[in-house]
Design a protein around this motif. Structure first.
Motif, short mmCIF file in Angstrom:
data_model
loop_
_atom_site.label_atom_id
_atom_site.label_comp_id
_atom_site.label_asym_id
_atom_site.label_seq_id
_atom_site.Cartn_x
_atom_site.Cartn_y
_atom_site.Cartn_z
N UNK A 130 0.82 -1.21 0.00
CA UNK A 130 0.00 0.00 0.00
C UNK A 130 0.86 1.26 0.00
N UNK A 131 1.99 1.24 0.70
CA UNK A 131 2.89 2.38 0.66
C UNK A 131 3.50 2.55 -0.73
N UNK A 132 3.86 1.44 -1.37
CA UNK A 132 4.37 1.52 -2.74
C UNK A 132 3.31 2.05 -3.69
N UNK A 133 2.05 1.60 -3.52
CA UNK A 133 0.96 2.11 -4.35
C UNK A 133 0.76 3.61 -4.13
N UNK A 134 0.94 4.06 -2.89
CA UNK A 134 0.86 5.49 -2.60
C UNK A 134 1.97 6.25 -3.31
N UNK A 135 3.18 5.70 -3.31
CA UNK A 135 4.30 6.37 -3.97
C UNK A 135 4.07 6.50 -5.47
N UNK A 136 3.54 5.45 -6.08
CA UNK A 136 3.35 5.48 -7.52
C UNK A 136 2.20 6.38 -7.95
N UNK A 137 1.33 6.78 -7.02
CA UNK A 137 0.22 7.66 -7.38
C UNK A 137 0.62 9.14 -7.40
N UNK A 138 1.81 9.45 -6.94
CA UNK A 138 2.29 10.82 -7.11
C UNK A 138 2.19 11.65 -5.86
N UNK A 139 2.34 12.96 -6.05
CA UNK A 139 2.45 13.89 -4.93
C UNK A 139 1.13 14.17 -4.24
N UNK A 140 0.06 14.28 -4.97
CA UNK A 140 -1.21 14.71 -4.40
C UNK A 140 -2.15 13.51 -4.33
N UNK A 141 -2.13 12.85 -3.18
CA UNK A 141 -2.98 11.68 -2.96
C UNK A 141 -3.78 11.93 -1.71
N UNK A 142 -5.10 12.02 -1.86
CA UNK A 142 -5.96 12.23 -0.70
C UNK A 142 -7.38 11.88 -1.11
N UNK A 143 -8.25 11.79 -0.14
CA UNK A 143 -9.64 11.53 -0.43
C UNK A 143 -9.99 10.06 -0.45
N UNK A 144 -11.31 9.81 -0.50
CA UNK A 144 -11.82 8.45 -0.44
C UNK A 144 -11.47 7.66 -1.70
N UNK A 146 -8.80 7.94 -3.64
CA UNK A 146 -7.40 7.54 -3.59
C UNK A 146 -7.20 6.38 -2.63
N UNK A 147 -7.90 6.42 -1.48
CA UNK A 147 -7.79 5.33 -0.53
C UNK A 147 -8.34 4.04 -1.12
N UNK A 148 -9.44 4.14 -1.85
CA UNK A 148 -10.04 2.96 -2.46
C UNK A 148 -9.09 2.33 -3.48
N UNK A 149 -8.47 3.18 -4.31
CA UNK A 149 -7.52 2.66 -5.30
C UNK A 149 -6.31 2.02 -4.61
N UNK A 151 -5.82 0.86 -1.43
CA UNK A 151 -6.08 -0.35 -0.66
C UNK A 151 -6.70 -1.45 -1.52
N UNK A 152 -7.38 -1.06 -2.59
CA UNK A 152 -7.94 -2.08 -3.49
C UNK A 152 -6.84 -2.87 -4.20
N UNK A 153 -5.88 -2.14 -4.78
CA UNK A 153 -4.76 -2.80 -5.45
C UNK A 153 -3.93 -3.60 -4.45
N UNK A 154 -3.68 -3.01 -3.30
CA UNK A 154 -2.87 -3.70 -2.28
C UNK A 154 -3.57 -4.96 -1.79
N UNK A 155 -4.87 -4.86 -1.52
CA UNK A 155 -5.61 -6.02 -1.05
C UNK A 155 -5.65 -7.14 -2.07
N UNK A 156 -5.76 -6.79 -3.35
CA UNK A 156 -5.79 -7.80 -4.40
C UNK A 156 -4.45 -8.54 -4.48
#
Length: 306
Positions: A130-144, A146-149, A151-156
């Motif tokens: 999930x931290x790696x997925x956060x890094x790859x989404x760029x500088x501005x990551x916030x909101x529901x 972004x969290x869904x994307x 944790x969804x990818x990480x959970x899968x």
């Protein structure tokens, strides 16, 4: 003398004597049982390092909880709230895993140890991915969204990894989480080689991006770069150790055990320092800035030089 023997031969007296004897043995054996719980399997220093490090981090989280909860509720960052909750759950799982190291070498506890290890390692891997997925989404990551994307990818990905390990454990009977200096399980070490190779490649890709023209697409925080460098080095070292162990080198098995201790003892504090500590500090700085602006508008800093 004959009368004394007749008294001792009575059933009630014999039962009381046996119970007293068992109680004495239980009290005398409690010390060795506790000692075996600490020293069994990998030895005292191995188990003590894991227990002390994981316990101290859980105590630290508890100590900081009173300050952390208000900041999380006022910050309105869904990712931070969810990640903080996941960190708590995984930290408690990791503490249990460190406390029950003796299960690894206790007959009859194999199933409990495998289940505990499976969920603990999957929880820690979820934090990694999930931290790696956060890094790859760029500088501005916030909101529901972004969290869904995230944790969804990480959970899968973690779910697929968990299913694969469960098949190895319960389908093929391969002891993934029972570490012994036995190189006969080539499938076990083959799976760990693939696992570490993928993680090493991903962290290497992030490091490459930090040192290339795509650097601006990643969060501009030095802590993330240091985290990536540390995890790349640890996974590369674990990959090297798994390769040596799979080829029958005893040093590789020792090195692999050292990387496991480092991972379970220090990874969760590293996650906290990298991803959450800055968030809490920034909230403090933000509040101080607000208070300063309000006081300045109220004229607290006006000085009459005349």
């Amino acid at each position: 003398m004959r009368a004394l023997e007749d008294i001792l031969s009575q059933p009630g007296v014999q039962a009381h004597t046996a119970q007293s004897s068992n109680l004495t043995l239980t009290v005398e054996d409690s010390g060795p049982v506790f000692s075996n719980w600490i020293t069994e399997c990998h030895g005292f220093w191995h188990n003590a390092a894991l227990i002390v490090a994981s316990l101290l981090f859980v105590l630290y989280l508890g100590y900081q909880a009173r300050q952390s909860f208000p900041k999380l509720s006022h910050g309105r960052s869904y990712i931070m709230v969810a990640y903080y909750a996941c960190l708590w759950i995984v930290s408690l799982l990791n503490l249990a895993w460190c406390l029950f190291q003796a299960w690894e070498c206790t007959p009859g506890k194999e199933l409990a140890w495998n289940v505990l290890s499976l969920f603990t390692t999957s929880g820690m891997l979820f934090l990694e991915v999930s931290l790696l997925a956060f890094l790859f989404q760029g500088n501005h990551v916030n909101g529901l969204d972004a969290m869904t994307r995230t944790f969804g990818v990480s959970g899968l990905l973690v779910g697929l990894d968990l299913i694969l390990k469960a098949i190895y454990l319960f389908g093929f009977g391969i002891p993934l989480f029972i570490d012994s200096n036995d190189q006969t399980h080539h499938k076990k070490w083959g799976l760990w080689i693939i696992h570490r190779l993928v993680l090493t490649a991903v962290y290497g890709l992030v490091l490459f991006m930090y040192n290339s023209k795509w650097r601006e697409k990643l969060p501009a925080r030095p802590a993330f770069y240091k985290y990536t460098a540390i995890m790349f080095s640890l996974n590369a070292l674990a990959l090297f150790a798994c390769g040596l162990t799979g080829n029958g080198a005893g040093f590789g098995f020792w090195l692999y055990g050292a990387t496991i201790v480092c991972y379970h003892a220090f990874y969760l504090p590293l996650i906290y320092v990298t991803f959450l500590a800055d968030f809490f500090q920034e909230e403090d700085l933000h509040l101080e800035s607000v208070y300063y602006s309000e006081m300045k508008d109220a004229g607290f800093f006006d000085v009459d030089w005349e």
